[in-house]
Design a protein around this motif. Structure first.
Motif, PDB file in Angstrom:
ATOM      1  N   TYR A  98       2.360   1.043  -6.732  1.00 16.05           N
ATOM      2  CA  TYR A  98       0.997   0.540  -6.488  1.00 16.05           C
ATOM      3  C   TYR A  98       0.015   1.686  -6.284  1.00 16.05           C
ATOM      4  O   TYR A  98      -1.117   1.619  -6.751  1.00 16.05           O
ATOM      5  N   ARG A  99       0.458   2.727  -5.622  1.00 18.00           N
ATOM      6  CA  ARG A  99      -0.440   3.867  -5.403  1.00 18.00           C
ATOM      7  C   ARG A  99      -0.851   4.500  -6.731  1.00 18.00           C
ATOM      8  O   ARG A  99      -1.925   5.084  -6.834  1.00 18.00           O
ATOM      9  N   SER A 153      -7.469  -1.236  -0.608  1.00 21.53           N
ATOM     10  CA  SER A 153      -7.453  -0.863  -2.031  1.00 21.53           C
ATOM     11  C   SER A 153      -8.819  -0.327  -2.453  1.00 21.53           C
ATOM     12  O   SER A 153      -8.909   0.666  -3.187  1.00 21.53           O
ATOM     13  N   VAL A 212     -10.937  -3.210  -7.947  1.00 21.47           N
ATOM     14  CA  VAL A 212     -10.356  -4.453  -7.427  1.00 21.47           C
ATOM     15  C   VAL A 212     -10.984  -5.642  -8.140  1.00 21.47           C
ATOM     16  O   VAL A 212     -12.200  -5.833  -8.109  1.00 21.47           O
ATOM     17  N   LYS A 265      -9.551   2.116  -5.771  1.00 20.13           N
ATOM     18  CA  LYS A 265      -9.045   1.264  -6.850  1.00 20.13           C
ATOM     19  C   LYS A 265     -10.155   0.331  -7.350  1.00 20.13           C
ATOM     20  O   LYS A 265     -11.048  -0.038  -6.590  1.00 20.13           O
ATOM     21  N   LEU A 282      -5.327  -5.804   2.320  1.00 18.39           N
ATOM     22  CA  LEU A 282      -4.953  -5.229   1.031  1.00 18.39           C
ATOM     23  C   LEU A 282      -6.197  -5.011   0.155  1.00 18.39           C
ATOM     24  O   LEU A 282      -6.342  -3.962  -0.487  1.00 18.39           O
ATOM     25  N   ARG A 333      -9.373   3.131  -1.129  1.00 17.27           N
ATOM     26  CA  ARG A 333      -8.585   4.123  -1.861  1.00 17.27           C
ATOM     27  C   ARG A 333      -9.093   4.355  -3.281  1.00 17.27           C
ATOM     28  O   ARG A 333      -8.461   5.036  -4.071  1.00 17.27           O
ATOM     29  N   THR A 338      -6.404  -3.234 -10.077  1.00 11.95           N
ATOM     30  CA  THR A 338      -5.529  -4.225  -9.453  1.00 11.95           C
ATOM     31  C   THR A 338      -6.217  -5.584  -9.387  1.00 11.95           C
ATOM     32  O   THR A 338      -7.417  -5.663  -9.157  1.00 11.95           O
ATOM     33  N   LEU A 395       0.804  -1.222   0.000  1.00 13.60           N
ATOM     34  CA  LEU A 395       0.000   0.000   0.000  1.00 13.60           C
ATOM     35  C   LEU A 395       0.839   1.274   0.000  1.00 13.60           C
ATOM     36  O   LEU A 395       0.401   2.306  -0.495  1.00 13.60           O
TER      37      LEU A 395
END
Length: 193
Positions: free
Chosen positions: A40-41, A65, A72, A70, A61, A68, A46, A35
């Motif tokens: 990755y940020r 994620s 997933v 993302k 994770l 944040r 992902t 993280l």
């Protein structure tokens, strides 16, 4: 060099012999390393996996994620086709159900992912610093990784799963990076982090 079957037995035992509290603590540290990694940020899409048995736990994770923002993705196993297909999840506690071998996978009623992963986190039995990976023997991830050659490949592992050199075959797909409780390892085939 030991053969894959012998190595699989050896490294599965090493992972299983880790103290459960130590394994959980190391998994949290591995998640934090991922993280806080600038690469990755910077990615939006992902591919993670639902951890099973003594694998590096991925729940922190996955949740972080999603928090944040993302996209997933998680894989579902199609045994007859010997493939993994990708599905977007938004609520891990509701979007997953037991699938192949009892592993939590996206529910069958979820739509397949429409965007390819930019980064793929890969489970494994053992890894080496040259990018080699020893899986469980089904070839599912090797076939999946071949489908997404542009994606960054990251093996998640405990330190006891890193070995000097694995025997590789032509179909074996290599990792770009490894993340253990000790930190990020760029493999010999990985791009600059």
């Amino acid at each position: 060099m030991e053969d894959k079957r012998t190595l699989r037995k050896k490294y599965l035992a090493a992972r299983a012999n880790l103290d459960p509290k130590k394994r959980s603590g190391a998994s949290r540290i591995i998640a934090q390393h991922a993280l806080s990694w600038p690469l990755y940020r910077s990615v939006k899409v992902t591919l993670l996996y639902a951890s099973f048995r003594e694998e590096v736990e991925t729940w922190d994770l996955i949740r972080e994620s999603l928090k944040r923002g993302k996209i997933v993705l998680l894989p579902r196993t199609f045994v007859e086709e010997k493939t993994l297909r990708l599905y977007q999840i938004m609520r891990p506690e509701k979007d997953l159900s037991p699938g192949y071998a009892g592993i939590l996978e996206p529910r069958p009623d979820l739509p397949e992912a429409t965007r390819p992963p930019e980064i793929i986190f890969v489970p494994g039995v053992a890894f080496d610093v040259h990018g080699g990976r020893l899986g469980y023997g089904g070839g599912y991830y090797d076939r999946l990784l071949k489908e997404y050659p542009e994606a960054i490949r990251v093996g998640l592992a405990f330190g006891v799963q890193i070995c000097p050199r694995l025997p590789l075959e032509p179909h074996d797909q290599l990792m770009d990076f490894l993340i253990t409780e000790e930190g990020l390892i760029r493999t010999r085939c990985g791009p600059s982090p």
